[in-house]
Design a protein around this motif. Structure first.
Motif, PDB file in Angstrom:
ATOM      1  N   ILE A  10       0.850  -1.184   0.000  1.00 55.91           N
ATOM      2  CA  ILE A  10       0.000   0.000   0.000  1.00 55.91           C
ATOM      3  C   ILE A  10       0.885   1.234   0.000  1.00 55.91           C
ATOM      4  CG2 ILE A  10      -1.876  -1.161   1.229  1.00 55.91           C
ATOM      5  CD1 ILE A  10      -0.916   0.252   3.764  1.00 55.91           C
ATOM      6  N   PRO A  11       0.396   2.338  -0.552  1.00 51.59           N
ATOM      7  CA  PRO A  11       1.201   3.568  -0.525  1.00 51.59           C
ATOM      8  C   PRO A  11       1.208   4.174   0.880  1.00 51.59           C
ATOM      9  CG  PRO A  11      -0.928   3.993  -1.528  1.00 51.59           C
ATOM     10  CD  PRO A  11      -0.854   2.507  -1.314  1.00 51.59           C
ATOM     11  N   TYR A  12       2.308   4.783   1.233  1.00 51.38           N
ATOM     12  CA  TYR A  12       2.454   5.473   2.517  1.00 51.38           C
ATOM     13  C   TYR A  12       2.070   4.587   3.706  1.00 51.38           C
ATOM     14  CZ  TYR A  12       2.658   9.425  -0.656  1.00 51.38           C
ATOM     15  OH  TYR A  12       2.998  10.269  -1.677  1.00 51.38           O
ATOM     16  N   PRO A  13       2.714   3.436   3.874  1.00 48.96           N
ATOM     17  CA  PRO A  13       2.338   2.527   4.959  1.00 48.96           C
ATOM     18  C   PRO A  13       2.507   3.145   6.337  1.00 48.96           C
ATOM     19  CG  PRO A  13       4.427   1.874   3.970  1.00 48.96           C
ATOM     20  CD  PRO A  13       3.843   2.921   3.077  1.00 48.96           C
ATOM     21  N   PHE A  14       3.526   4.007   6.513  1.00 51.27           N
ATOM     22  CA  PHE A  14       3.729   4.608   7.823  1.00 51.27           C
ATOM     23  C   PHE A  14       2.592   5.567   8.162  1.00 51.27           C
ATOM     24  CE2 PHE A  14       5.521   8.081  10.445  1.00 51.27           C
ATOM     25  CZ  PHE A  14       5.752   7.350  11.589  1.00 51.27           C
ATOM     26  N   GLY A  46       6.498   2.000  -0.379  1.00 50.26           N
ATOM     27  CA  GLY A  46       5.883   3.319  -0.219  1.00 50.26           C
ATOM     28  C   GLY A  46       6.785   4.268   0.542  1.00 50.26           C
ATOM     29  N   GLU A  47       6.356   5.490   0.667  1.00 50.98           N
ATOM     30  CA  GLU A  47       7.129   6.524   1.343  1.00 50.98           C
ATOM     31  C   GLU A  47       6.286   7.168   2.434  1.00 50.98           C
ATOM     32  OE1 GLU A  47      10.223   7.097   0.880  1.00 50.98           O
ATOM     33  OE2 GLU A  47      10.461   5.746  -0.832  1.00 50.98           O
ATOM     34  N   GLY A  48       6.943   7.698   3.440  1.00 53.70           N
ATOM     35  CA  GLY A  48       6.242   8.368   4.516  1.00 53.70           C
ATOM     36  C   GLY A  48       6.342   9.874   4.434  1.00 53.70           C
TER      37      GLY A  48
END
Length: 359
Positions: free
Chosen positions: A218-222, A269-271
């Motif tokens: 998923i995108p932006y998991p954090f 993903g990225e945070g």
């Protein structure tokens, strides 16, 4: 996996968990001064406990991820335990000595035996407060951590699958004995019973997440993990009390906490900027966790808390000040000290390996 592997989202999650513990402590003066109703003592406990639950799951996760290829040898087991000991002990000892000095000078209530047990990570019953806590109150979690490291080090003598089975069996048997023998007429006021509390199963949960979790898709998991963390805090505020609840009910906290750790277990993903700053605070989370009690206590002496407005300011200042102090201690005391200790440790380990190679 290499021992130097760094999992960025997990490290950032540690910063969020540490802030949850700070929030727990910062809300205490608001309850004591009547700004918040008395039941909020349970609410703040739930929030702080959520941070601890995440910490313990993350601990099991990191230990297996960074050491899964090092099982099966006595040398690696010794090295693992020495590295964990040098990581935990110095800052905890500094915090414990600070707490002891405070207790001796201000509270006038101190015993050298309590200091010795606290420094040795041996739980003892504090009859004054009716709890199993060391001189530095937050140190009760370190007692569990060191116990986990000891069991993990023994397990590293075995191959990976056998080692994980050993850890799981040890903690399941301990918790089973606790459920059988501890009750209202026999409270857990001894070190042996302390280590059989069901909270030790969180380390096992973290180990299995580390073994079997895959990269989140998923995108932006954090960011998603933080959103879930916030929802849990709101939910536990509504539940009000999860203190002294039965073991199965603890799954209300454990299952979503485990999901949060799973979301942060990979690098998919990225945070963004938020995750990067959270990671910086995550790097300092251990110092923040150890020393936030001093920050909150000092602020309570100098900042009046008599209304919702002053209470909100107090909580925000406590959160910011605790994290900033954690960053400063981590940068100027913890990291340089660990660097020197590890340099000595690495030199000794290399020497031992060289002797074995020539023997």
């Amino acid at each position: 996996m290499s021992i130097s592997v760094r999992i960025h989202h997990i490290q950032a999650l540690r910063g969020i968990a540490a802030s949850a513990v700070v929030l727990d402590h910062a809300l205490g003066p608001l309850v004591r001064n009547g700004v918040l109703p008395s039941y909020f003592d349970d609410v703040r406990y739930n929030i702080g406990n959520l941070g601890v639950v995440v910490f313990f799951i993350v601990s099991g996760f990191i230990m297996i991820r960074t050491n899964r290829d090092r099982f099966g040898t006595l040398g690696n087991a010794k090295e693992f335990f020495l590295r964990r000991l040098t990581r935990i002990l110095p800052i905890y000892w500094i915090g414990t000595f600070c707490a002891f000095i405070f207790v001796a000078l201000v509270a006038k209530d101190w015993r050298f035996i309590d200091l010795g047990l606290s420094l040795a990570f041996v739980p003892y019953f504090d009859a004054t407060h009716g709890v199993m806590k060391p001189i530095l109150s937050v140190g009760w979690t370190l007692n569990y951590e060191m116990f986990f490291y000891a069991v993990f080090a023994v397990a590293m003598l075995l191959p990976l699958r056998a080692g994980v089975s050993f850890i799981t069996a040890v903690f399941v048997i301990l918790v089973g004995s606790h459920l059988l023998f501890v009750g209202p007429g026999n409270p857990a006021h001894t070190a042996a019973l302390f280590f059989t509390e069901h909270i030790v199963l969180l380390f096992v949960i973290g180990i299995f997440i580390g073994l079997f979790a895959t990269n989140p898709r998923i995108p932006y998991p954090f960011i998603v993990a933080c959103f879930m963390f916030g929802l849990m805090c709101v939910a536990y505020a509504c539940i009000r009390s999860l203190d002294d609840i039965s073991f199965p009910t603890d799954l209300l906290m454990w299952v979503p906490a485990a999901c949060v750790v799973m979301l942060c277990s990979g690098e998919g993903g990225e945070g963004g900027v938020f995750a990067k700053w959270a990671e910086k605070f995550g790097d300092a989370s251990y110092s923040t966790y150890i020393f936030n009690v001093f920050v909150v206590a000092a602020l309570a002496k100098v900042m009046p808390v008599s209304s919702y407005a002053t209470g909100l300011v107090f909580v925000l200042v406590a959160l910011v000040a605790s994290n900033l102090l954690g960053l400063l201690i981590s940068r100027w005391i913890e990291n340089p000290m660990l660097k020197n200790i590890r340099r000595i440790l690495d030199r000794n380990i290399r020497g031992l390996r060289a002797k074995k190679a020539t023997a």
